[in-house]
Structure formats: C-alpha cells, structure tokens
Design a protein around this motif. Structure first.
Motif, PDB file in Angstrom:
ATOM      1  N   ILE A 151       0.861  -1.176   0.000  1.00  0.00           N
ATOM      2  CA  ILE A 151       0.000   0.000   0.000  1.00  0.00           C
ATOM      3  C   ILE A 151       0.897   1.226   0.000  1.00  0.00           C
ATOM      4  CG2 ILE A 151      -1.729   1.295   1.296  1.00  0.00           C
ATOM      5  CD1 ILE A 151      -2.630  -1.399   2.473  1.00  0.00           C
ATOM      6  N   GLY A 152       0.702   2.117  -0.945  1.00  0.00           N
ATOM      7  CA  GLY A 152       1.478   3.345  -0.996  1.00  0.00           C
ATOM      8  C   GLY A 152       2.594   3.298  -2.011  1.00  0.00           C
ATOM      9  N   ALA A 153       3.147   4.477  -2.259  1.00  0.00           N
ATOM     10  CA  ALA A 153       4.151   4.648  -3.305  1.00  0.00           C
ATOM     11  C   ALA A 153       5.514   4.085  -2.940  1.00  0.00           C
ATOM     12  CB  ALA A 153       4.285   6.127  -3.643  1.00  0.00           C
ATOM     13  N   GLN A 154       5.767   3.872  -1.649  1.00  0.00           N
ATOM     14  CA  GLN A 154       7.075   3.382  -1.231  1.00  0.00           C
ATOM     15  C   GLN A 154       6.928   2.024  -0.550  1.00  0.00           C
ATOM     16  OE1 GLN A 154       8.814   6.451   1.171  1.00  0.00           O
ATOM     17  NE2 GLN A 154       8.725   7.940  -0.468  1.00  0.00           N
ATOM     18  N   SER A 155       6.434   1.046  -1.297  1.00  0.00           N
ATOM     19  CA  SER A 155       6.207  -0.275  -0.728  1.00  0.00           C
ATOM     20  C   SER A 155       6.722  -1.366  -1.659  1.00  0.00           C
ATOM     21  CB  SER A 155       4.719  -0.483  -0.450  1.00  0.00           C
ATOM     22  OG  SER A 155       3.973  -0.363  -1.635  1.00  0.00           O
ATOM     23  N   PHE A 156       7.228  -2.445  -1.036  1.00  0.00           N
ATOM     24  CA  PHE A 156       7.735  -3.580  -1.798  1.00  0.00           C
ATOM     25  C   PHE A 156       7.662  -4.810  -0.896  1.00  0.00           C
ATOM     26  CE2 PHE A 156      11.255  -6.434  -2.935  1.00  0.00           C
ATOM     27  CZ  PHE A 156      10.933  -6.685  -4.261  1.00  0.00           C
ATOM     28  N   ALA A 157       7.238  -5.951  -1.431  1.00  0.00           N
ATOM     29  CA  ALA A 157       7.166  -7.185  -0.659  1.00  0.00           C
ATOM     30  C   ALA A 157       7.373  -8.389  -1.566  1.00  0.00           C
ATOM     31  CB  ALA A 157       5.828  -7.298   0.059  1.00  0.00           C
ATOM     32  N   VAL A 158       8.002  -9.442  -1.022  1.00  0.00           N
ATOM     33  CA  VAL A 158       8.273 -10.680  -1.765  1.00  0.00           C
ATOM     34  C   VAL A 158       8.078 -11.865  -0.825  1.00  0.00           C
ATOM     35  CG1 VAL A 158      10.050 -12.060  -2.901  1.00  0.00           C
ATOM     36  CG2 VAL A 158       9.987  -9.622  -3.277  1.00  0.00           C
ATOM     37  N   ASN A 159       7.499 -12.960  -1.359  1.00  0.00           N
ATOM     38  CA  ASN A 159       7.391 -14.226  -0.641  1.00  0.00           C
ATOM     39  C   ASN A 159       7.885 -15.305  -1.594  1.00  0.00           C
ATOM     40  OD1 ASN A 159       6.534 -16.748   0.345  1.00  0.00           O
ATOM     41  ND2 ASN A 159       4.803 -15.822   1.404  1.00  0.00           N
ATOM     42  N   THR A 160       9.035 -15.924  -1.269  1.00  0.00           N
ATOM     43  CA  THR A 160       9.607 -16.921  -2.179  1.00  0.00           C
ATOM     44  C   THR A 160       8.824 -18.224  -2.180  1.00  0.00           C
ATOM     45  OG1 THR A 160      11.150 -17.759  -0.510  1.00  0.00           O
ATOM     46  CG2 THR A 160      11.923 -15.962  -1.941  1.00  0.00           C
ATOM     47  N   ALA A 161       8.104 -18.525  -1.110  1.00  0.00           N
ATOM     48  CA  ALA A 161       7.323 -19.776  -1.062  1.00  0.00           C
ATOM     49  C   ALA A 161       6.152 -19.730  -2.031  1.00  0.00           C
ATOM     50  CB  ALA A 161       6.816 -20.039   0.350  1.00  0.00           C
ATOM     51  N   THR A 162       5.487 -18.583  -2.132  1.00  0.00           N
ATOM     52  CA  THR A 162       4.327 -18.467  -3.022  1.00  0.00           C
ATOM     53  C   THR A 162       4.700 -17.903  -4.389  1.00  0.00           C
ATOM     54  OG1 THR A 162       3.799 -16.221  -2.282  1.00  0.00           O
ATOM     55  CG2 THR A 162       2.800 -18.058  -1.049  1.00  0.00           C
ATOM     56  N   GLY A 163       5.890 -17.324  -4.496  1.00  0.00           N
ATOM     57  CA  GLY A 163       6.284 -16.693  -5.752  1.00  0.00           C
ATOM     58  C   GLY A 163       5.623 -15.345  -5.951  1.00  0.00           C
ATOM     59  N   GLN A 164       4.969 -14.815  -4.946  1.00  0.00           N
ATOM     60  CA  GLN A 164       4.270 -13.533  -5.074  1.00  0.00           C
ATOM     61  C   GLN A 164       5.202 -12.375  -4.737  1.00  0.00           C
ATOM     62  OE1 GLN A 164       1.155 -14.517  -2.241  1.00  0.00           O
ATOM     63  NE2 GLN A 164      -0.341 -14.437  -3.901  1.00  0.00           N
ATOM     64  N   TRP A 165       4.917 -11.236  -5.365  1.00  0.00           N
ATOM     65  CA  TRP A 165       5.617 -10.003  -5.056  1.00  0.00           C
ATOM     66  C   TRP A 165       4.682  -8.842  -5.358  1.00  0.00           C
ATOM     67  CZ3 TRP A 165       6.301  -6.192  -8.668  1.00  0.00           C
ATOM     68  CH2 TRP A 165       6.081  -6.563 -10.004  1.00  0.00           C
ATOM     69  N   CYS A 166       4.981  -7.698  -4.780  1.00  0.00           N
ATOM     70  CA  CYS A 166       4.241  -6.481  -5.103  1.00  0.00           C
ATOM     71  C   CYS A 166       5.154  -5.295  -4.872  1.00  0.00           C
ATOM     72  CB  CYS A 166       2.955  -6.358  -4.277  1.00  0.00           C
ATOM     73  SG  CYS A 166       3.178  -6.216  -2.495  1.00  0.00           S
ATOM     74  N   ALA A 167       4.819  -4.205  -5.548  1.00  0.00           N
ATOM     75  CA  ALA A 167       5.560  -2.952  -5.400  1.00  0.00           C
ATOM     76  C   ALA A 167       4.630  -1.802  -5.722  1.00  0.00           C
ATOM     77  CB  ALA A 167       6.762  -2.927  -6.329  1.00  0.00           C
ATOM     78  N   VAL A 168       4.740  -0.746  -4.992  1.00  0.00           N
ATOM     79  CA  VAL A 168       3.972   0.480  -5.219  1.00  0.00           C
ATOM     80  C   VAL A 168       2.487   0.173  -5.342  1.00  0.00           C
ATOM     81  CG1 VAL A 168       3.930   2.621  -6.547  1.00  0.00           C
ATOM     82  CG2 VAL A 168       6.000   1.284  -6.488  1.00  0.00           C
ATOM     83  N   GLY A 169       1.988  -0.736  -4.534  1.00  0.00           N
ATOM     84  CA  GLY A 169       0.566  -1.061  -4.529  1.00  0.00           C
ATOM     85  C   GLY A 169       0.121  -1.974  -5.656  1.00  0.00           C
ATOM     86  N   VAL A 170       1.049  -2.451  -6.497  1.00  0.00           N
ATOM     87  CA  VAL A 170       0.700  -3.328  -7.615  1.00  0.00           C
ATOM     88  C   VAL A 170       1.380  -4.673  -7.372  1.00  0.00           C
ATOM     89  CG1 VAL A 170       0.861  -3.671 -10.102  1.00  0.00           C
ATOM     90  CG2 VAL A 170       0.591  -1.372  -9.177  1.00  0.00           C
ATOM     91  N   GLY A 171       0.645  -5.763  -7.548  1.00  0.00           N
ATOM     92  CA  GLY A 171       1.199  -7.077  -7.243  1.00  0.00           C
ATOM     93  C   GLY A 171       1.231  -8.018  -8.416  1.00  0.00           C
ATOM     94  N   SER A 172       1.957  -9.112  -8.224  1.00  0.00           N
ATOM     95  CA  SER A 172       2.068 -10.154  -9.221  1.00  0.00           C
ATOM     96  C   SER A 172       1.983 -11.498  -8.517  1.00  0.00           C
ATOM     97  CB  SER A 172       3.424 -10.044  -9.933  1.00  0.00           C
ATOM     98  OG  SER A 172       3.645 -11.159 -10.738  1.00  0.00           O
ATOM     99  N   THR A 173       1.264 -12.407  -9.070  1.00  0.00           N
ATOM    100  CA  THR A 173       1.184 -13.756  -8.522  1.00  0.00           C
ATOM    101  C   THR A 173       1.572 -14.758  -9.595  1.00  0.00           C
ATOM    102  OG1 THR A 173      -1.156 -13.877  -9.085  1.00  0.00           O
ATOM    103  CG2 THR A 173      -0.626 -13.184  -6.855  1.00  0.00           C
ATOM    104  N   PRO A 174       2.090 -15.897  -9.182  1.00  0.00           N
ATOM    105  CA  PRO A 174       2.507 -16.897 -10.186  1.00  0.00           C
ATOM    106  C   PRO A 174       1.323 -17.443 -10.963  1.00  0.00           C
ATOM    107  CG  PRO A 174       2.575 -17.828  -7.990  1.00  0.00           C
ATOM    108  CD  PRO A 174       2.241 -16.383  -7.827  1.00  0.00           C
ATOM    109  N   ARG A 175       1.564 -17.879 -12.150  1.00  0.00           N
ATOM    110  CA  ARG A 175       0.488 -18.439 -12.990  1.00  0.00           C
ATOM    111  C   ARG A 175       0.624 -19.925 -13.087  1.00  0.00           C
ATOM    112  NH1 ARG A 175      -1.828 -14.013 -15.977  1.00  0.00           N
ATOM    113  NH2 ARG A 175      -0.572 -12.248 -15.492  1.00  0.00           N
TER     114      ARG A 175
END
Length: 175
Positions: A151-175
């Motif tokens: 949430i917000g312009a200065q945010s970043f998160a990663v989880n190697t177990a799920t393969g998910q990541w997000c940055a600046v309020g936008v996320g990506s999940t594995p397909r």
C-alpha cells in the motif's frame, strides 16, 4: 440542502482555497521542526540473550528466540523494530523515522522487514521460505505465509514460497 447549493459549496474556488489552507498548514507544521526526532540507534539481538528489549529516547527494539532461532532488530530516530524467531528461523527488522518493522520466522524460514522513514512493514516466514517487506513514509508492506500486500508509493514485498511479489501497490502472482 439542494443539489444547487451543494454545487456552490463544492465549487472549484472553494476547493482550491481548502487545498491551499491545508498546504499552508502542512508547511507551517514542517517549518517548526515537527517530525525531526532524533534518538541514538538501538540494536537487539537474540541469542545470546533469550529476550532483549532496548529503548533510547524514542527509538525502541525487541528481539526474542526460542530453540535454534536467531532474531535481530534495529531502530533509530523514532522507529520501533521487533523480531521473533523459533525452530531454526531467522528474523531481522529495521526501522527509522517513526517507522514500525515487525519480523517473525520459524521452521527454518528467513524473514526481513524494513520500515524506512515512517512506513509500516510486516514480514513472516515459515519453512524454507524467505519473505521481505520494505515500506517508506506513508506506505505499508506485508509479506507472510498467506501472500503479499503493498500500500502506498514506497512499498515492496516478496514471498519466495508463493512466488508472489508487489511494489507500489501493484502485485504479481505466479500463474
């Protein structure tokens, strides 16, 4: 109140005046030095102690472990950092400038949480996973066993177990 009177209340001129008043107030608040707290950095490490809590002026940290875990928490300015680890987990958190960083790990997981300049960061890892969350001023980031959130312009998160990541309020999940 009618629609016509509501339109006059929210006319462009009045909205502009309101925004100008807020901007002047914020500038005044900043010019008197609000938000410029300074405290000596503190670092909590466990082990060697089972549970360590330190406070220096407005900065505070806490680190605790059980079993084979390792926890480190560092804070400066008015930051608060807390790390908890158990069952061979490793947790690290760092916070500065009114930031709050929370990190926890168990069962061999690796967790890292960084709150820089007022952000809220939360990271939790379990098993062979590594999680990382970074949040800056006015932002929040979470990386835990259920996924990631930014949430917000200065945010970043990663989880190697799920393969998910997000940055600046936008996320990506594995397909």
């Amino acid at each position: 109140m009618s629609i016509r009177s509501l339109r006059s209340v929210f006319s462009g001129r009045r909205v502009a005046q309101a925004f100008a008043a807020v901007a002047v107030g914020a500038a005044s608040f900043a010019s008197v030095g609000a938000g410029t707290a300074s405290a000596a950095p503190v670092t909590c490490v466990s082990p060697p102690s089972e549970n360590q809590i330190l406070v220096s002026d407005t900065a505070s940290c806490g680190a605790t472990t059980t079993g084979e875990g390792f926890a480190r928490a560092s804070a400066a300015d008015s930051g608060t950092a807390v790390s908890v680890a158990e069952s061979a987990g490793a947790a690290e958190s760092q916070a500065t400038g009114f930031g709050t960083a929370l990190s926890a790990a168990r069962d061999g997981g690796r967790s890292y949480a960084y709150a820089l300049g007022g952000g809220l960061s939360h990271s939790w890892a379990q098993g062979p996973a590594t999680t990382l969350s970074v949040a800056g001023w006015g932002s929040g980031a979470t990386a835990d066993t259920t996924g990631v959130t930014c949430i917000g312009a200065q945010s970043f998160a990663v989880n190697t177990a799920t393969g998910q990541w997000c940055a600046v309020g936008v996320g990506s999940t594995p397909r």
